[in-house]
Design a protein around this motif. Structure first.
Motif, PDB file in Angstrom:
ATOM      1  N   PHE A  86       0.826  -1.218   0.000  1.00  8.07           N
ATOM      2  CA  PHE A  86       0.000   0.000   0.000  1.00  8.07           C
ATOM      3  C   PHE A  86       0.862   1.272   0.000  1.00  8.07           C
ATOM      4  O   PHE A  86       0.646   2.171  -0.831  1.00  8.07           O
ATOM      5  N   PRO A  87       1.837   1.402   0.919  1.00 16.31           N
ATOM      6  CA  PRO A  87       2.661   2.621   0.904  1.00 16.31           C
ATOM      7  C   PRO A  87       3.428   2.829  -0.401  1.00 16.31           C
ATOM      8  O   PRO A  87       3.591   3.971  -0.856  1.00 16.31           O
ATOM      9  N   LEU A  88       3.912   1.734  -1.029  1.00 14.56           N
ATOM     10  CA  LEU A  88       4.611   1.885  -2.303  1.00 14.56           C
ATOM     11  C   LEU A  88       3.685   2.469  -3.373  1.00 14.56           C
ATOM     12  O   LEU A  88       4.081   3.333  -4.160  1.00 14.56           O
ATOM     13  N   LEU A  89       2.434   1.999  -3.397  1.00 16.24           N
ATOM     14  CA  LEU A  89       1.467   2.550  -4.341  1.00 16.24           C
ATOM     15  C   LEU A  89       1.132   3.999  -3.989  1.00 16.24           C
ATOM     16  O   LEU A  89       0.918   4.825  -4.882  1.00 16.24           O
ATOM     17  N   GLY A  90       1.103   4.298  -2.691  1.00 20.92           N
ATOM     18  CA  GLY A  90       0.856   5.676  -2.279  1.00 20.92           C
ATOM     19  C   GLY A  90       1.966   6.609  -2.719  1.00 20.92           C
ATOM     20  O   GLY A  90       1.705   7.731  -3.174  1.00 20.92           O
ATOM     21  N   VAL A  91       3.213   6.167  -2.588  1.00 17.89           N
ATOM     22  CA  VAL A  91       4.343   6.980  -3.047  1.00 17.89           C
ATOM     23  C   VAL A  91       4.270   7.180  -4.565  1.00 17.89           C
ATOM     24  O   VAL A  91       4.522   8.276  -5.075  1.00 17.89           O
ATOM     25  N   ALA A  92       3.902   6.106  -5.283  1.00 21.04           N
ATOM     26  CA  ALA A  92       3.787   6.199  -6.741  1.00 21.04           C
ATOM     27  C   ALA A  92       2.710   7.185  -7.167  1.00 21.04           C
ATOM     28  O   ALA A  92       2.779   7.755  -8.268  1.00 21.04           O
ATOM     29  N   SER A  93       1.710   7.422  -6.292  1.00 19.20           N
ATOM     30  CA  SER A  93       0.638   8.364  -6.638  1.00 19.20           C
ATOM     31  C   SER A  93       1.146   9.797  -6.757  1.00 19.20           C
ATOM     32  O   SER A  93       0.425  10.669  -7.254  1.00 19.20           O
ATOM     33  N   GLY A  94       2.393  10.045  -6.318  1.00 16.49           N
ATOM     34  CA  GLY A  94       2.963  11.372  -6.511  1.00 16.49           C
ATOM     35  C   GLY A  94       3.033  11.768  -7.974  1.00 16.49           C
ATOM     36  O   GLY A  94       3.031  12.959  -8.305  1.00 16.49           O
ATOM     37  N   GLY A  95       3.053  10.764  -8.850  1.00 16.26           N
ATOM     38  CA  GLY A  95       3.061  11.049 -10.284  1.00 16.26           C
ATOM     39  C   GLY A  95       1.739  11.588 -10.804  1.00 16.26           C
ATOM     40  O   GLY A  95       1.668  12.043 -11.957  1.00 16.26           O
ATOM     41  N   LEU A  96       0.694  11.536  -9.981  1.00 13.94           N
ATOM     42  CA  LEU A  96      -0.621  12.043 -10.392  1.00 13.94           C
ATOM     43  C   LEU A  96      -0.767  13.545 -10.160  1.00 13.94           C
ATOM     44  O   LEU A  96      -1.770  14.141 -10.549  1.00 13.94           O
ATOM     45  N   VAL A  97       0.235  14.148  -9.498  1.00 14.21           N
ATOM     46  CA  VAL A  97       0.202  15.584  -9.216  1.00 14.21           C
ATOM     47  C   VAL A  97       0.938  16.333 -10.325  1.00 14.21           C
ATOM     48  O   VAL A  97       2.045  15.935 -10.717  1.00 14.21           O
ATOM     49  N   PRO A  98       0.408  17.415 -10.883  1.00 12.10           N
ATOM     50  CA  PRO A  98      -0.860  18.081 -10.539  1.00 12.10           C
ATOM     51  C   PRO A  98      -1.994  17.748 -11.494  1.00 12.10           C
ATOM     52  O   PRO A  98      -3.055  18.352 -11.419  1.00 12.10           O
ATOM     53  N   TYR A  99      -1.769  16.807 -12.401  1.00 13.29           N
ATOM     54  CA  TYR A  99      -2.735  16.577 -13.486  1.00 13.29           C
ATOM     55  C   TYR A  99      -4.010  15.892 -12.998  1.00 13.29           C
ATOM     56  O   TYR A  99      -5.106  16.183 -13.489  1.00 13.29           O
ATOM     57  N   VAL A 100      -3.905  14.982 -12.037  1.00 14.03           N
ATOM     58  CA  VAL A 100      -5.069  14.251 -11.540  1.00 14.03           C
ATOM     59  C   VAL A 100      -5.439  14.709 -10.134  1.00 14.03           C
ATOM     60  O   VAL A 100      -6.595  15.036  -9.862  1.00 14.03           O
ATOM     61  N   LEU A 101      -4.457  14.746  -9.231  1.00 12.47           N
ATOM     62  CA  LEU A 101      -4.699  15.124  -7.844  1.00 12.47           C
ATOM     63  C   LEU A 101      -3.949  16.402  -7.499  1.00 12.47           C
ATOM     64  O   LEU A 101      -2.864  16.653  -8.034  1.00 12.47           O
ATOM     65  N   THR A 102      -4.545  17.189  -6.609  1.00  5.90           N
ATOM     66  CA  THR A 102      -3.826  18.337  -6.061  1.00  5.90           C
ATOM     67  C   THR A 102      -2.811  17.834  -5.033  1.00  5.90           C
ATOM     68  O   THR A 102      -2.939  16.712  -4.534  1.00  5.90           O
ATOM     69  N   PRO A 103      -1.796  18.629  -4.690  1.00  6.15           N
ATOM     70  CA  PRO A 103      -0.837  18.183  -3.665  1.00  6.15           C
ATOM     71  C   PRO A 103      -1.511  17.821  -2.340  1.00  6.15           C
ATOM     72  O   PRO A 103      -1.105  16.868  -1.675  1.00  6.15           O
ATOM     73  N   GLU A 104      -2.558  18.570  -1.951  1.00  5.83           N
ATOM     74  CA  GLU A 104      -3.245  18.272  -0.688  1.00  5.83           C
ATOM     75  C   GLU A 104      -3.965  16.928  -0.747  1.00  5.83           C
ATOM     76  O   GLU A 104      -3.909  16.135   0.205  1.00  5.83           O
ATOM     77  N   LEU A 105      -4.661  16.666  -1.863  1.00  3.15           N
ATOM     78  CA  LEU A 105      -5.370  15.400  -1.994  1.00  3.15           C
ATOM     79  C   LEU A 105      -4.395  14.227  -2.114  1.00  3.15           C
ATOM     80  O   LEU A 105      -4.660  13.132  -1.606  1.00  3.15           O
ATOM     81  N   GLN A 106      -3.260  14.466  -2.772  1.00  6.08           N
ATOM     82  CA  GLN A 106      -2.275  13.385  -2.881  1.00  6.08           C
ATOM     83  C   GLN A 106      -1.673  13.053  -1.526  1.00  6.08           C
ATOM     84  O   GLN A 106      -1.395  11.884  -1.216  1.00  6.08           O
ATOM     85  N   ALA A 107      -1.490  14.072  -0.671  1.00  4.58           N
ATOM     86  CA  ALA A 107      -1.000  13.811   0.684  1.00  4.58           C
ATOM     87  C   ALA A 107      -2.001  12.963   1.459  1.00  4.58           C
ATOM     88  O   ALA A 107      -1.628  12.035   2.181  1.00  4.58           O
ATOM     89  N   GLY A 108      -3.302  13.267   1.287  1.00  2.00           N
ATOM     90  CA  GLY A 108      -4.324  12.450   1.927  1.00  2.00           C
ATOM     91  C   GLY A 108      -4.390  11.047   1.351  1.00  2.00           C
ATOM     92  O   GLY A 108      -4.614  10.075   2.076  1.00  2.00           O
TER      93      GLY A 108
END
Length: 351
Positions: A86-108
């Motif tokens: 789960f944490p590895l996938l969460g770290v990978a979600s950083g690639g979704l910023v800023p096109y999909v998620l905002t920095p605040e939503l990606q932190a959540g």
């Protein structure tokens, strides 16, 4: 002639706590705590979090925890899903910023990936699917216990400035608000454990009331700071899509990964349900400690993921229970012992 009251679809578990949670968010939006009221609510929220973790420690049975160590391979598999995959996938979600998620939503979103597994819903769905219920009980309990220490530390290391950073102050906050009350509960469990057992229902209301207070305080701070103006419906839709992909990946990984590791069907069911879910009850108080005044947006991904996992896992559990090919096999020693559902998932899946 009386009419029948229509029931919600079987794939949509009704949960009074989620209704109360939504009402609390609406109340915070309409009447956010300001000024002195905000200071009082913040102090009460801090005390509520400490009380929650004291009760977690006091309720934990050391005898049950030691007995659960006998199935260490299964528990390590669930912990690997919860605190590694789960944490590895969460770290990978950083690639979704800023096109999909905002920095605040990606932190959540990343914080969601660090939260421990559930206990009640893992047990309920494992039972319905005719899996290894005792293993689900132990796995969920071990995950919750591990998460008390691991989740805040991972959040401090991985979230950076979004979660307050890894500093002496943040560590002291975690220690005094989470670990000290938990350890105090463990030390006093010998004397207060019987009282807690006898008043389980009343203390359950205390648990949920404390969580609702934490949510109201966090969302009030967000409303006063104007953070919700930065979240558009399109961003929420993108967040839901990202969470759907996350849940699908973890359900697939936990099921087929357990098969590759040689687990029988009953154990695979327990691993899948315990290894793919995240605890709203544990995550909300932790978020208030880790994020402080920025917790309002940080808890939104967890709240949405919680309801999504209930809907999807209810469907999976129901289908496994009806599939004749999924009957307990001879290589599953727990099969005969877990053939009937423990409880109604619509009642027990809230945490």
């Amino acid at each position: 002639m009386s009419r029948r009251i229509p029931r919600p679809p079987s794939w949509l578990p009704f949960d009074a706590f989620l209704v109360a949670l939504a009402a609390t968010v609406a109340l915070a939006a309409l009447l956010p705590a300001r000024g002195t009221a905000a200071d009082v609510a913040g102090g009460a929220s801090t005390g509520a979090v400490a009380l929650l973790f004291f009760l977690y420690g006091a309720r934990l049975s050391r005898a049950e925890a030691l007995d659960g160590l006998k199935r260490w391979r299964l528990h390590l598999t669930v912990l690997a899903c919860t605190f590694v995959a789960f944490p590895l996938l969460g770290v990978a979600s950083g690639g979704l910023v800023p096109y999909v998620l905002t920095p605040e939503l990606q932190a959540g979103f990343l914080f969601l990936c660090l939260v421990p597994s559930t206990i009640q819903s893992s047990i309920a769905f494992t039972s319905i699917a005719r899996g290894n219920v005792p293993a689900a009980i132990c796995a969920g309990s071990f995950s919750s216990l591990t998460g008390i220490l691991v989740t805040p530390l991972l959040a401090a290391l991985l979230l950076g400035s979004a979660g307050g950073g890894f500093s002496v102050d943040s560590l002291l906050k975690i220690v005094f608000q989470l670990l000290v009350p938990f350890l105090a509960g463990q030390l006093l469990s010998r004397w207060v454990g019987g009282f807690l057992t006898r008043h389980k229902k009343v203390l359950g209301l205390v648990d949920r009331g404390s969580i609702l207070l934490v949510v109201h305080t966090a969302f009030s701070e967000g409303m006063v700071a104007g953070v919700w103006h930065r979240v558009t419906p399109a961003r929420v839709g993108a967040l839901l899509a990202a969470e759907a992909v996350l849940l699908a990946l973890m359900l697939t990984l936990s099921w087929y990964g357990a098969r590759r590791l040689g687990f029988g069907r009953a154990d695979r069911i327990a691993i899948q349900f315990a290894g793919s879910k995240k605890s709203l009850a544990a995550g909300l108080p932790m978020a208030s400690v880790v994020f402080g005044a920025h917790a309002s947006l940080a808890v939104l991904p967890l709240m949405l993921f919680h309801q999504m996992q209930l809907m999807v896992c209810a469907v999976i559990a129901g289908r496994r229970s009806r599939d004749p090919e999924e009957a307990p096999a001879r290589d599953d020693p727990a099969g005969a012992a877990v053939s009937g559902p423990l409880s109604d998932p619509a009642v027990t899946v809230s945490r």
